[in-house]
Design a protein around this motif. Structure first.
Motif, mmCIF file in Angstrom:
data_model
loop_
_atom_site.group_PDB
_atom_site.id
_atom_site.type_symbol
_atom_site.label_atom_id
_atom_site.label_comp_id
_atom_site.label_asym_id
_atom_site.label_seq_id
_atom_site.Cartn_x
_atom_site.Cartn_y
_atom_site.Cartn_z
ATOM 1 N N VAL A 124 0.866 -1.185 0.000
ATOM 2 C CA VAL A 124 0.000 0.000 0.000
ATOM 3 C C VAL A 124 0.899 1.231 0.000
ATOM 4 C CG1 VAL A 124 -1.862 1.239 1.148
ATOM 5 C CG2 VAL A 124 -1.758 -1.263 1.284
ATOM 6 N N VAL A 125 0.754 2.056 -1.020
ATOM 7 C CA VAL A 125 1.618 3.223 -1.215
ATOM 8 C C VAL A 125 0.766 4.490 -1.181
ATOM 9 C CG1 VAL A 125 3.316 4.292 -2.756
ATOM 10 C CG2 VAL A 125 3.053 1.803 -2.742
ATOM 11 N N THR A 126 1.261 5.527 -0.492
ATOM 12 C CA THR A 126 0.550 6.802 -0.525
ATOM 13 C C THR A 126 1.439 7.899 -1.085
ATOM 14 O OG1 THR A 126 1.177 7.727 1.641
ATOM 15 C CG2 THR A 126 -0.672 6.177 1.597
ATOM 16 N N ALA A 127 0.785 8.875 -1.693
ATOM 17 C CA ALA A 127 1.509 10.044 -2.169
ATOM 18 C C ALA A 127 1.910 10.932 -0.996
ATOM 19 C CB ALA A 127 0.646 10.816 -3.156
ATOM 20 N N GLY A 128 0.985 11.144 -0.061
ATOM 21 C CA GLY A 128 1.264 12.031 1.062
ATOM 22 C C GLY A 128 0.743 11.481 2.376
ATOM 23 N N THR A 129 1.115 12.154 3.455
ATOM 24 C CA THR A 129 0.644 11.761 4.787
ATOM 25 C C THR A 129 -0.867 11.921 4.903
ATOM 26 O OG1 THR A 129 2.766 12.433 5.727
ATOM 27 C CG2 THR A 129 0.933 12.197 7.265
ATOM 28 N N ALA A 130 -1.424 12.919 4.236
ATOM 29 C CA ALA A 130 -2.861 13.163 4.304
ATOM 30 C C ALA A 130 -3.677 12.041 3.677
ATOM 31 C CB ALA A 130 -3.204 14.496 3.629
ATOM 32 N N ASP A 131 -3.036 11.206 2.860
ATOM 33 C CA ASP A 131 -3.723 10.080 2.218
ATOM 34 C C ASP A 131 -3.743 8.823 3.096
ATOM 35 O OD1 ASP A 131 -4.122 11.444 -0.328
ATOM 36 O OD2 ASP A 131 -1.964 11.198 -0.647
ATOM 37 N N ILE A 132 -3.053 8.865 4.231
ATOM 38 C CA ILE A 132 -2.892 7.665 5.049
ATOM 39 C C ILE A 132 -4.220 7.100 5.570
ATOM 40 C CG2 ILE A 132 -1.955 6.801 7.241
ATOM 41 C CD1 ILE A 132 0.594 8.363 6.672
ATOM 42 N N PRO A 133 -5.210 7.906 6.002
ATOM 43 C CA PRO A 133 -6.460 7.296 6.467
ATOM 44 C C PRO A 133 -7.110 6.363 5.436
ATOM 45 C CG PRO A 133 -6.371 9.568 7.182
ATOM 46 C CD PRO A 133 -5.187 9.362 6.263
ATOM 47 N N VAL A 134 -7.118 6.761 4.176
ATOM 48 C CA VAL A 134 -7.682 5.899 3.125
ATOM 49 C C VAL A 134 -6.790 4.676 2.928
ATOM 50 C CG1 VAL A 134 -8.304 5.754 0.683
ATOM 51 C CG2 VAL A 134 -8.800 7.839 1.976
ATOM 52 N N ALA A 135 -5.472 4.893 2.993
ATOM 53 C CA ALA A 135 -4.541 3.775 2.838
ATOM 54 C C ALA A 135 -4.670 2.776 3.980
ATOM 55 C CB ALA A 135 -3.104 4.310 2.777
ATOM 56 N N GLU A 136 -4.881 3.276 5.191
ATOM 57 C CA GLU A 136 -5.036 2.377 6.337
ATOM 58 C C GLU A 136 -6.340 1.587 6.258
ATOM 59 O OE1 GLU A 136 -3.154 1.344 9.229
ATOM 60 O OE2 GLU A 136 -1.775 1.889 7.622
ATOM 61 N N GLU A 137 -7.383 2.204 5.725
ATOM 62 C CA GLU A 137 -8.618 1.444 5.498
ATOM 63 C C GLU A 137 -8.338 0.270 4.578
ATOM 64 O OE1 GLU A 137 -13.083 2.773 4.602
ATOM 65 O OE2 GLU A 137 -11.811 2.954 2.813
ATOM 66 N N ALA A 138 -7.546 0.508 3.534
ATOM 67 C CA ALA A 138 -7.190 -0.560 2.603
ATOM 68 C C ALA A 138 -6.311 -1.600 3.284
ATOM 69 C CB ALA A 138 -6.463 0.027 1.390
ATOM 70 N N ALA A 139 -5.313 -1.148 4.040
ATOM 71 C CA ALA A 139 -4.359 -2.064 4.657
ATOM 72 C C ALA A 139 -5.031 -2.960 5.699
ATOM 73 C CB ALA A 139 -3.216 -1.273 5.284
ATOM 74 N N ILE A 140 -5.847 -2.357 6.570
ATOM 75 C CA ILE A 140 -6.517 -3.136 7.618
ATOM 76 C C ILE A 140 -7.491 -4.129 6.997
ATOM 77 C CG2 ILE A 140 -8.107 -3.011 9.566
ATOM 78 C CD1 ILE A 140 -5.243 -2.102 10.197
ATOM 79 N N THR A 141 -8.244 -3.692 5.995
ATOM 80 C CA THR A 141 -9.188 -4.592 5.320
ATOM 81 C C THR A 141 -8.453 -5.776 4.708
ATOM 82 O OG1 THR A 141 -10.694 -2.761 4.812
ATOM 83 C CG2 THR A 141 -10.936 -4.762 3.510
ATOM 84 N N ALA A 142 -7.348 -5.512 4.033
ATOM 85 C CA ALA A 142 -6.580 -6.592 3.402
ATOM 86 C C ALA A 142 -6.017 -7.553 4.441
ATOM 87 C CB ALA A 142 -5.456 -6.006 2.558
ATOM 88 N N GLU A 143 -5.577 -7.022 5.577
ATOM 89 C CA GLU A 143 -5.040 -7.886 6.632
ATOM 90 C C GLU A 143 -6.133 -8.753 7.245
ATOM 91 O OE1 GLU A 143 -1.247 -5.168 8.144
ATOM 92 O OE2 GLU A 143 -3.188 -4.959 9.135
#
Length: 249
Positions: A124-143
């Motif tokens: 899971v890759v993000t462009a910026g720190t502000a994108d992390i909440p959406v990225a974490e939704e993806a990461a937690i769901t995948a885990e």
């Protein structure tokens, strides 16, 4: 009811350990159960491998508690509530003390099954720190779905050396989720570096002309890099579901 439970029920009937009326009572709610305000899809775990996920916005706390309670009684898989605020977590925790709240991802997980974690990983890759909440939704769901997940955050095109310094972790992933707002250029850059399938997630992060993520969405859809699929704006959950299916092929 999952496959193991259904098999056991049929064996109990065959061995006269459960009478037919009792078995029918259990089977009648197999496809779904009507709670009047929700029809809980108990068949989804049999069809798709994972139980139904609860989308929290728009539901009352009592409705969410009722759905979770029903799922706990009728299924055995992990329970995930997405886009959940802390009051949703507290409501679920009153039903299931084992509930865990991932605040940044806004996700509540009741983990009842340890799926075998995949050897291949989703990056899971993000462009910026502000994108992390959406990225974490993806990461937690995948885990929760049994995938090994690695994270690479804040490597956007404004400082491209940050991304280029992490090419090995990109190249060894089986599938990559790229989360970016603004103009969404990161998906194209990663697509030009990697031969892996990419799930691009436009976010609503950006100034006025980003139009709440529409600019990033259009940029990702019109990418000149090949092998990129795009999900809806801020849809980390949907990206994880697609990436999980690819990772487990």
């Amino acid at each position: 009811m999952n496959v193991d439970q259904l098999t056991k029920l049929l064996e109990d009937v065959k061995n006269d350990q459960c009478d037919i009326p009792a078995a029918l009572e259990q089977l009648k709610n197999l496809p779904y159960e009507d709670l009047t305000y929700a029809k809980v899809d108990h068949h989804r775990e049999l069809r798709n491998g994972y139980p139904e996920v609860i989308y929290s916005p728009g539901k009352s706390l009592d409705q969410i508690k009722g759905i979770v309670q029903n799922m706990m009684e009728r299924s055995t898989g992990n329970i995930l509530a997405s886009r959940a605020e802390r009051d949703v977590f507290e409501a679920i925790k009153s039903v299931s003390p084992d509930a865990i709240y991932y605040e940044e991802a806004r996700s509540v997980v009741v983990k009842r099954v340890e799926y075998k974690t995949t050897e291949d990983y989703i990056l899971v890759v993000t462009a910026g720190t502000a994108d992390i909440p959406v990225a974490e939704e993806a990461a937690i769901t995948a885990e929760v779905m049994g995938n090994q997940v690695k994270r690479l955050y804040d490597v956007g095109v404004a400082g491209i050396h940050r991304l280029l310094g992490n090419v090995p972790i990109i190249n060894h992933a089986k599938v990559i989720i790229v989360v970016a707002g603004m103009e969404g250029a990161l998906a194209s850059v990663v697509g030009g570096l990697s031969d892996k399938p990419i799930v691009a997630v436009p976010t609503s992060i950006g100034y006025g002309a980003s139009f709440g993520g529409i600019s990033a969405l259009l940029g990702m859809l019109t990418s000149c890099a090949s092998g990129i699929g795009v999900v809806n704006i801020d849809n980390g959950f949907g990206a994880a579901c697609l990436a999980s299916k690819i990772n487990k092929l």
